[in-house]
Design a protein around this motif. Structure first.
Motif, PDB file in Angstrom:
ATOM      1  N   VAL A   1       0.823  -1.214   0.000  1.00 14.56           N
ATOM      2  CA  VAL A   1       0.000   0.000   0.000  1.00 14.56           C
ATOM      3  C   VAL A   1       0.854   1.259   0.000  1.00 14.56           C
ATOM      4  O   VAL A   1       0.410   2.327  -0.440  1.00 14.56           O
ATOM      5  N   PHE A   2       2.094   1.178   0.459  1.00 14.69           N
ATOM      6  CA  PHE A   2       2.944   2.366   0.499  1.00 14.69           C
ATOM      7  C   PHE A   2       3.305   2.867  -0.900  1.00 14.69           C
ATOM      8  O   PHE A   2       3.798   3.987  -1.042  1.00 14.69           O
ATOM      9  N   ASN A   3       3.073   2.060  -1.924  1.00 19.16           N
ATOM     10  CA  ASN A   3       3.312   2.570  -3.283  1.00 19.16           C
ATOM     11  C   ASN A   3       2.352   3.702  -3.608  1.00 19.16           C
ATOM     12  O   ASN A   3       2.624   4.511  -4.494  1.00 19.16           O
ATOM     13  N   LEU A   4       1.227   3.783  -2.884  1.00 28.25           N
ATOM     14  CA  LEU A   4       0.274   4.873  -3.079  1.00 28.25           C
ATOM     15  C   LEU A   4       0.929   6.224  -2.810  1.00 28.25           C
ATOM     16  O   LEU A   4       0.785   7.173  -3.593  1.00 28.25           O
ATOM     17  N   LEU A   5       1.660   6.320  -1.710  1.00 30.82           N
ATOM     18  CA  LEU A   5       2.319   7.579  -1.370  1.00 30.82           C
ATOM     19  C   LEU A   5       3.373   7.950  -2.406  1.00 30.82           C
ATOM     20  O   LEU A   5       3.474   9.106  -2.826  1.00 30.82           O
TER      21      LEU A   5
ATOM     22  N   ILE B   1      -8.125   2.977  -3.929  1.00 27.93           N
ATOM     23  CA  ILE B   1      -9.023   1.827  -3.977  1.00 27.93           C
ATOM     24  C   ILE B   1      -8.241   0.562  -4.296  1.00 27.93           C
ATOM     25  O   ILE B   1      -8.411  -0.485  -3.658  1.00 27.93           O
ATOM     26  N   ILE B   2      -7.368   0.635  -5.300  1.00 26.98           N
ATOM     27  CA  ILE B   2      -6.600  -0.538  -5.712  1.00 26.98           C
ATOM     28  C   ILE B   2      -5.707  -1.034  -4.587  1.00 26.98           C
ATOM     29  O   ILE B   2      -5.695  -2.226  -4.246  1.00 26.98           O
ATOM     30  N   THR B   3      -4.946  -0.107  -4.000  1.00 26.03           N
ATOM     31  CA  THR B   3      -3.963  -0.517  -3.010  1.00 26.03           C
ATOM     32  C   THR B   3      -4.583  -0.876  -1.665  1.00 26.03           C
ATOM     33  O   THR B   3      -3.920  -1.479  -0.826  1.00 26.03           O
ATOM     34  N   THR B   4      -5.835  -0.525  -1.453  1.00 24.32           N
ATOM     35  CA  THR B   4      -6.532  -0.960  -0.243  1.00 24.32           C
ATOM     36  C   THR B   4      -7.221  -2.299  -0.468  1.00 24.32           C
ATOM     37  O   THR B   4      -7.130  -3.206   0.371  1.00 24.32           O
ATOM     38  N   ALA B   5      -7.908  -2.443  -1.595  1.00 26.37           N
ATOM     39  CA  ALA B   5      -8.596  -3.699  -1.881  1.00 26.37           C
ATOM     40  C   ALA B   5      -7.615  -4.853  -2.031  1.00 26.37           C
ATOM     41  O   ALA B   5      -7.882  -5.974  -1.576  1.00 26.37           O
ATOM     42  N   ASP B   6      -6.478  -4.583  -2.663  1.00 26.40           N
ATOM     43  CA  ASP B   6      -5.482  -5.627  -2.900  1.00 26.40           C
ATOM     44  C   ASP B   6      -5.056  -6.319  -1.604  1.00 26.40           C
ATOM     45  O   ASP B   6      -5.212  -7.545  -1.464  1.00 26.40           O
ATOM     46  N   PRO B   7      -4.524  -5.608  -0.602  1.00 24.27           N
ATOM     47  CA  PRO B   7      -4.093  -6.312   0.612  1.00 24.27           C
ATOM     48  C   PRO B   7      -5.228  -6.895   1.428  1.00 24.27           C
ATOM     49  O   PRO B   7      -5.070  -7.950   2.049  1.00 24.27           O
ATOM     50  N   LEU B   8      -6.393  -6.230   1.446  1.00 28.86           N
ATOM     51  CA  LEU B   8      -7.513  -6.780   2.213  1.00 28.86           C
ATOM     52  C   LEU B   8      -7.973  -8.103   1.615  1.00 28.86           C
ATOM     53  O   LEU B   8      -8.257  -9.071   2.345  1.00 28.86           O
ATOM     54  N   VAL B   9      -8.053  -8.163   0.296  1.00 27.76           N
ATOM     55  CA  VAL B   9      -8.401  -9.419  -0.363  1.00 27.76           C
ATOM     56  C   VAL B   9      -7.316 -10.454  -0.104  1.00 27.76           C
ATOM     57  O   VAL B   9      -7.599 -11.636   0.157  1.00 27.76           O
TER      58      VAL B   9
END
Length: 300
Positions: A79-83, A228-236
């Motif tokens: 998710v840190f790739n978002l920043l 959305i992508i980087t949050t859904a990815d790890p939660l899934v």
């Protein structure tokens, strides 16, 4: 520690790649979801080809990290790739950051980081039978179909978010496949019942990649889409890792409370981004990298 260090390095490359790809999608005609013509358009753009090279480096590092660490440990760190993506996008666009959206990014990233710290994922097995994977495959197909229908028939302003959700779910499943494939890769394309992760990866990988480009092109801003992508990815990934790989997360009352707070932080960050994005998009409507329509893009 090796898995954490390699994953964080991967996020830098993946963030840079996302910023480069999103910028390139604004320079080609708009295409429908999962249309291969979008890739044909982009393949004529050298900056996009360079972005793919950067993306391959990031994904290779992610595979290395998955070899050394649990899926539920590696994926939340991605998710840190978002920043990094937003940082690179702001620098490339020579724009001042919108502080409401910055706050949303910080909440989103802090939420997933806190979830990782509290959940403390660990353990797990290395194989999943084909029979056990059938519900996963069917569920993925159903989710993607629902998201694509919502993106097509729903309000245009939320179309990028539906495409991003489909992409994030796809990426979460793709992470499972990347975890499973290296141990069976020497067998090649053998018995589909044994090598189902490799066969499925050949489908899921390209579909997720194309959905990613669709989401980037549909949204003027990179922040809400990538959030959305980087949050859904790890939660899934965490859900899959817990159910199919038997990876464990902390489940004491205190831990569950902390995990709920972390999820609330993520939700708040995403809401802030989604709520603020239309306002910022209107301000940037005349920006040179606003989406190009079918009629306004004559060249490659």
């Amino acid at each position: 520690m090796i898995a954490v260090a390699v994953t964080l390095l991967a996020t830098v490359f993946l963030g840079l790649s996302s910023a480069m790809e999103q910028r390139a999608t604004k320079q080609v005609p708009q295409r429908g979801a999962l249309s291969p013509r979008l890739l044909l358009d982009l393949s004529r753009r050298r900056p996009w080809l360079a972005a793919i090279g950067v993306n391959l480096v990031g994904n290779a590092l992610q595979v290395v990290a998955l070899h050394y660490g649990a899926l539920a440990l590696v994926q939340p760190l991605i998710v840190f790739n978002l920043l990094f993506a937003v940082l690179f996008a702001v620098l490339a666009g020579h724009r001042r950051p919108d502080w409401v959206m910055v706050a949303g990014l910080v909440f989103c990233t802090a939420g997933i980081a806190a979830f990782l710290a509290v959940a403390h994922p660990s353990g797990g097995r290395e194989t999943v039978s084909f029979a056990a994977a059938v519900p996963l495959i069917a569920g993925l197909a159903a989710v993607l179909a629902c998201c694509l229908l919502a993106a097509h028939w729903g309000p245009r302003r939320v179309r990028p978010l539906w495409l991003a959700l489909a992409c994030g779910v796809d990426f979460g499943v793709n992470a499972l496949l990347l975890k499973l494939v290296p141990d069976t890769l020497p067998e090649g394309f053998g018995d589909p019942a044994r090598q189902w992760p490799l066969y499925l990866l050949v489908i899921v990988g390209p579909v997720g990649f194309l959905l990613n480009q669709n989401a980037f092109q549909a949204g003027l801003l990179i922040s809400p889409v990538l959030a959305i992508i980087t949050t859904a990815d790890p939660l899934v990934s965490i859900g899959i890792a817990h159910y199919w790989l038997k990876e464990t997360v902390a489940s004491t009352p205190t831990a569950l409370t902390g995990e709920a707070v972390a999820l609330a932080l993520m939700a708040g960050g995403i809401y802030a981004l989604a709520h603020r994005a239309p306002h910022v998009a209107r301000q940037l409507a005349g920006h040179p990298y606003a989406p190009v329509t079918q009629d306004s893009a004559a060249g490659p």
